[in-house]
Each structure stands twice: as C-alpha cells, then as structure tokens.
Design a protein around this motif. Structure first.
Motif, PDB file in Angstrom:
ATOM      1  N   ILE A  73      27.131  29.234  63.271  1.00 27.77           N
ATOM      2  CA  ILE A  73      25.689  29.114  63.554  1.00 27.77           C
ATOM      3  C   ILE A  73      25.458  28.981  65.061  1.00 27.77           C
ATOM      4  O   ILE A  73      24.614  29.675  65.641  1.00 27.77           O
ATOM      5  N   VAL A  91      18.973  32.859  62.994  1.00 26.23           N
ATOM      6  CA  VAL A  91      19.889  32.454  61.917  1.00 26.23           C
ATOM      7  C   VAL A  91      19.119  32.017  60.672  1.00 26.23           C
ATOM      8  O   VAL A  91      18.094  31.338  60.762  1.00 26.23           O
ATOM      9  N   ALA A 108      19.180  25.998  69.394  1.00 29.63           N
ATOM     10  CA  ALA A 108      18.210  27.046  69.035  1.00 29.63           C
ATOM     11  C   ALA A 108      17.008  27.018  69.974  1.00 29.63           C
ATOM     12  O   ALA A 108      16.551  28.062  70.464  1.00 29.63           O
ATOM     13  N   ILE A 112      15.869  29.186  63.629  1.00 32.91           N
ATOM     14  CA  ILE A 112      16.754  28.955  62.486  1.00 32.91           C
ATOM     15  C   ILE A 112      15.920  28.538  61.283  1.00 32.91           C
ATOM     16  O   ILE A 112      15.097  27.636  61.372  1.00 32.91           O
TER      17      ILE A 112
END
Lengths: 433, 433
Positions: free
Chosen positions: B87, B97, B116, B123
């Motif tokens: 990830i 993601v 992120a 995400i």
C-alpha cells in the motif's frame, strides 16, 4: 467560496441553516473551501432570528436565480408548484440544485433529470426519501457494483407509527390515527400518508434509480392502511407475522413489479423492529445481497442532515470544477422498463373468511381456491375472537399465487350464500420473494 | 480509460474481476470512461480460468507499481505484511489504492493516511468494515453534516453466528463454535474472531473516521465471547434482553470510550433481529439521530461489491483529474482525542451470583454493591435452573455504574465464604446510553 441560496425557510430550511452555521469548520474542510449560505427566500417569514436572519429574506425566488454568484440552489418549499418551476428555472440559470421534495420528483422526475443532463447541472435529493437515512447515496453509489433485484421499504413514518400503535396498544386504526395526529406524526387530512401516496412517491424515486429509467406513479399499484382491522394484525401475530405498509419494487425475470400495500412479514424479519416514525429500506443487489438502511423517517434535523450532506458533495464538485460533468444517477428514459401487470404478480396471501357455522364450509372455500389454481399452505383457527363475531373466522395462508387468480376466487367466495362478509386478504412477503 | 491493477486473486479478488467484467457497461457509464483491470498479481495462482485468466498472472507486485499506465492498485491479500509495504509503495509510486484489509488499516492507519495525504493520493476501504454494507461512505459522506455521538456495531459475522446459534438452538458456546466452523463461518483457529480482535480492528477504522483522529487498537478495551455461558443468555432473555458482541465508540462529554464486549440489548432493539453472519452498524449523529446499516458481513461477492464501488468512485475522480486533491476522510492526527479510561466508563450491568442458600445473602451482596456506589435496578429469580446447580443463582441488574466500582465490588463478593463461584457480569446497552 461556494455560495448557496436557500428557498423555503420552514423547519427543514431552518435546520439546514443551523447545521451549516454550527458545523462550518468541518464542512469547509470536507469541501476544501468555504461554503456559505448567502441568500434566503421565503414567501411568509420576514425574519428568522434563530439563524441570525433579522431581515433581508427575499420574497421572490427569481432574485436568487438572477444572482450569478450563487452556485447551488436549495429548494425546500415542497409540493408540485411552484417547486417544479423553481427547480427547472434554477437549472436553466446554471445552478446546481438540492431538493427534499419527493412529490415534485415523483411526478416530474423525467423532465427534471433530462433538463439537468442537458444543462450539465447536478440535482441531489437525498432528503426526499427516508428522512435522515443516506439511502439514495447507498443505492446509487454504495451499491453501484450491483444489479438491483429488489427494494422493499417502510417509507412513511406516519403509517408506521399508526401500525406500531395498533399492535402494541391493541387499538383500532381510528384510535391510532388520532394518536399519530396528537403526536404530530399525521396531518389533519392524513389521506396522502394513509392511502400510500407518499410511499408511492418515494418508491418511484428509488425504483427509477435502481432500474435506470422512469418508473411513473401510474405504474405503481397502491393500497393504503385505512381499511385494516386490528383483528387481522392480532391473528397474523399468532401466525408469526407482523404487518407493515411497504413499498416494493422487484425485478421479476426482466419485468418490474412496483407496488405499495400492507404486507405481512415473518416476526424475525428486521423490519418488524422498525417501530413508530422510523423508516427502513432493504435493497437486494446481485453481489451485496440484501443491505438495509434504517433511521428516522421524519424530523427537522434528520431531513436537514441529508440536505446538508447533498450540499457538501455538490459544493466539493463545484469547487473542483466537475459538478454536472457526469450525471449523479445513471438515468436514460430510452432504456424502457417493462412493468409487470399487477394481476400477474405472485404473492403469498393471508386470507380471512367470515362464514356461517355449517359443515362443508372449508371444503367449499378450498374447492373454489383450488379451481383458481390457488394452493393452500395452512389453515388456522385463531385464538382471538373477532369483536363483532360476524360468522366463524377461517384463516388460510396460500403458497405463491397470482393476484388476478386470488381476486377472482375471492369474488366467488364473497358471493356464496354461506359467506357473512367479504374476505380479507393481506399479502405476505417472505425470503426469496 | 482508467487502468486498475489487482493484487491478490483469492475469493474477493476473483469476485471483483467477475463484477468488473459482467457489469462493465454500467460501470463505464458511471465513471464516464472505460474501467479496465489490466494487471493481476498473485503469489500462488498461475491461472484463473473463471475470470478469463489463463496466464500472465504476475508474481511480483512491483511490476504493477512500476507500470505507469496503472492508475489504481487494489490490495486484496490481507494481513499486516507485505500488505502495508504494498500500500505504501503504491501510494509513493503515484497510485491510488483500494483495500479491503481491516488489519493493516487498524494497525497502520496513521502512517497510511499521512503518506496518502502527502502524496495527494486517495485510499478507499469500504470492504474493510461490514462486508457488503456501504457503511464507511454512509458515515463519512452520508452523515457528513453530523457530529458523531455514538457508533455501535455487530462487526463480526463469526461471533454473531455463534451467538445466534446458542440462543436459537439452546447449545453451548463450544457446540456453536463447531457449527460455525462446519458452516465455514469460523477458522480452525477462531481466536481472532471470538476474542474480539477483528471487531476491535473495524471499530478502530470507524471511530477514527467518526472522531477525525487516530483511535489506536491499544485504546480499545476488548473482551470476547469465549467465556459466555448459555445459561446467562437464557436468563437474559427471560429478563427481556438479547446478547450481541458489540464494538462501541461514544463521545462522552468530549472523552471517547471505545470498547468491544458482549452486550445485552433490549429484545426490541433492531440489532436483535440481526442473525447469524449478518452485520449491523448504528451511528448516532447530532442531526440525523440514529441511522443503521445492515447487511451480509461476509462472503466473496458482498465484499467484492464494496471493493468495486470504491473502484468506481476512485475511477470517476481519476477520469475527472480530481483524485487525491481532497482527502477522502477528514483525518488529522494533530486533533488529539482523549480516550476515557475503561474504569471510568458507566454502564448498566447484568450480574449473576452463585451463593449458598442461606438467609441474608442478598442483603450481603446489596450491601457491598451499595458501599461501592453501585445502585441495584432489579432483583430476579430465574425460571431456568443452572445446569451445574452451583449454589443459588441471584440475578441483579444495576443502574448506570462505573466499571471500576463494579469490578471492585465483585472482587469483594467473590471472596465471601458464602460465594460458590465467581460473579458473572455482562454490560447492558440501552437507549440514551
């Protein structure tokens, strides 16, 4: 900054203004810029001190539409007109729209969505169905990966309140209606709710989204709760069923059945614990299977919660420059859906007959049902006595049978000389149907 | 075109590929462009004919991350590592993601969200909580206008299946666990589920979103169901309560209580009809009041439904060029939340004592509870006899009392010479608390 104009300062409108004021830090974070309510219109109110409005409330909505700085128009006046005109004019004036108005959407869904598509404007309407429950989003986005097979919903708080009170307090429909009026859950003219119209409106909205085309009000078979007797609710309970007014939309092998009627559900069904003014919507998708949404179906702040959520999503898209580039829902009136004739819909039934106390009565009823291809699942002798003692009660439940055939058989039975009063029928909804 | 790389071709991954293939027309309409699964990685499978993959399954996820044309990486391998590394590397490689991995999120939520944010990547993780239920979206977007006051959830299908079987079939925990294993709802080592860890993971995710900061696993008080006796479930039922393993997060005057434990709920509570592998999450907001989401908590296609929904939203943003410009959830680890010490949490309690049959026993118990400021709400003599007949059962329920004080009192009572075995305590959750 994203600017919002609010038309209609009733309870929901006032709730919306309160939330935007009190939650503005969170909302601005979510949107990435400031969201501001900058213009207000209401034909009656001249001030609303509880939301800091001492004056400046416009009387003419056109002043909001003419303001180039307004990005989003929120319509909260309800009813068909002038709501329809306001929504259409707002879209044509380049505004995105948020509305809580189920009536105008149910009646003019096609016109409103097509105008919005043409002008590349977005219309959001989460509060139109299920009060504070985010079910439109759940259906449209959360279940986007699914082909929708079935929607069933307790969509009207008033009727659910009445039915709950009947069963829990052992009172008649009339008494429960009065209690609902006293509690503020029913209008003085309750026909819109109790005859199922409001449920039908909401079902039109949900099923049009689910099946991607316009399901019209006239497509919906609609039966209310005003003729229900407490006695049948009591007997059904003995049989293991509870009663709810449901909106139902199903894909039956490519044909859609859409209907609103009192419905018996097994007592273990999650809807049985949905009491009073609460709403619940169960959606069955081919992948997710059944997903249920539950919450308060009425109340100023619940509906306002959904209106503000709509404003947040829309404002985020306005701020990012993408609002209206893709329609919110996939809707194409050219994708015609075929509506299953109500006569052809198969259900299980609860049937109550009031007959003379003679030998051979059950055989007679069973014979007529059999001749009409209606197959009996159970025969039941209720513990509870009918208050008016009209004849001997005979309770039957059926296996799946076509509506038209059941009605034909009941007509014949009603005309028998041994019949004391017309047969009562209530449809049963069980797993798998 | 939006290109998606899929890492992990187990049951959920296979379901995702199936849906994207079969629903591609609808998905492309929703996204406004084509969504294509173009690369697959699985360390074990070399072919998956059911989704049209005869070869070309990559063994090294790095090949997906290195492919500049891939926009979205879907991680479906589960567990902490290498999921965490995949990830983080995917985000750093510029990918958005989607994951269904509750364990990695619960443990590394802060690290993952911060990376992120830093890289302006999105995400999404709808399938991490509640199988096919779109509850993350409901909480994060549908209820965006609300300050969240409370979340309670049946978040683990295995334990709910076991508890349902115990009550409905009158069997012990051990027998029900075996039935769950036979039905495929429990692992051969079930401790992760039955000790509450899985529920705690999901609660960490939900409560971190609700309160906008990181609630850690170590913040969660966690108690499983493995020590429950059928007898207490039966007695509780006589008293009008049903038992569920709940994840609970509440805002108590600015302090957050987060806990997982077996909990008694009134039989009218909507959670009581949540049976077997189903999950339900009830969220209370200051405006919407309580909203409940319900659905299948397990199953290949249910989880895949949520993964594909995530892919759809993300792909829409990728196509519009806005993905990652605003974080999906408002999360700021600098907004520290204060966790309420478990000793200080107030609950109502069901207490069962097994005592010698002597006069004055109840007075003795009541006296110790009173000295600890634990106030008794009811005393109950159960109809059901304890199978081992260890002493005379005395059942009490309490008013709201602090956990620490209750535990102190129980320790004292357990040490009395008239006590036959240690007191059983189960917390009760009722409306308003």
């Amino acid at each position: 900054m994203v600017q919002v104009g609010l038309i209609g300062l009733g309870t929901v409108g006032t709730g919306v203004a309160k939330i935007i004021k009190s939650q503005n830090l969170r909302i601005n974070k979510l949107v990435g810029t400031e969201v501001a309510l900058t213009k207000f219109c209401d034909t009656i109110a001249t001030s609303k001190p509880e939301i800091g409005l001492n004056d400046g409330i416009l009387k003419d909505y056109k002043e909001i539409l003419a303001d180039k700085s307004i990005d989003i128009v929120v319509e909260l006046i309800g009813g068909y007109e002038p709501a329809r005109t306001i929504i259409l004019e707002a879209i044509r004036a380049g505004k995105h729209v948020v509305t809580a108005n189920k009536a105008v959407l149910a009646k003019y869904l096609d016109e409103i969505l097509m105008v919005a598509q043409k002008h590349e404007r977005q219309i959001y309407f989460e509060a139109a169905v299920g009060g504070g429950i985010p079910v439109i989003q759940g259906l449209n986005e959360g279940l986007a990966a699914n082909q929708i097979k079935k929607i069933i919903g307790i969509l009207n708080g008033t009727t659910n309140f009445i039915l709950t009170q009947m069963v829990e307090k052992n009172i008649s429909f009339e008494q429960a209606l009065k209690a609902a009026q006293k509690a503020g859950f029913a209008e003085s003219d309750p026909s819109f709710d109790i005859e199922g119209t409001d449920t039908a409106h909401k079902l039109v909205i949900l099923s049009s989204i689910a099946f991607g085309s316009w399901i019209k009000i006239s497509d919906v078979y609609c039966e209310g709760i005003s003729k229900l007797e407490l006695y049948d609710l009591q007997v059904a309970q003995e049989l293991g069923y509870g009663l709810k007014l449901l909106g139902i939309a199903k894909d039956s092998a490519g044909e859609i059945e859409v209907k609103v009627h009192p419905t018996l559900l097994p007592l273990k069904h999650p809807f049985i614990s949905v009491r009073n003014e609460y709403n619940a919507i169960s959606i069955t998708g081919d992948a997710a299977d059944d997903v249920m949404f539950y919450g308060k179906g009425a109340g100023m702040m619940a509906a306002a919660s959904n209106v503000v959520a709509d404003i947040i999503y829309l404002a985020r898209q306005v701020a990012q420059g993408t609002a209206g580039k893709l329609p919110y829902i996939i809707y194409d009136p050219k994708d015609k859906v075929s509506i299953l004739n109500h006569e052809k819909i198969s259900s299980k039934y609860y049937l109550r007959f009031a007959m003379e106390d003679k030998p051979g009565v059950l055989a007679k009823i069973a014979g007529i049902l059999g001749d009409s291809n209606v197959s009996i699942a159970s025969v039941y002798q209720p513990k509870t006595i009918h208050p008016e003692k009209k004849g001997v009660p005979i309770i039957l439940t059926t296996h799946l049978a076509e509506e038209g055939k059941v009605q034909k058989a009941l007509q014949q039975i009603n005309q028998l000389p041994i019949t004391k009063s017309n047969a009562i029928f209530i449809r049963i909804e069980e797993d798998g149907r």
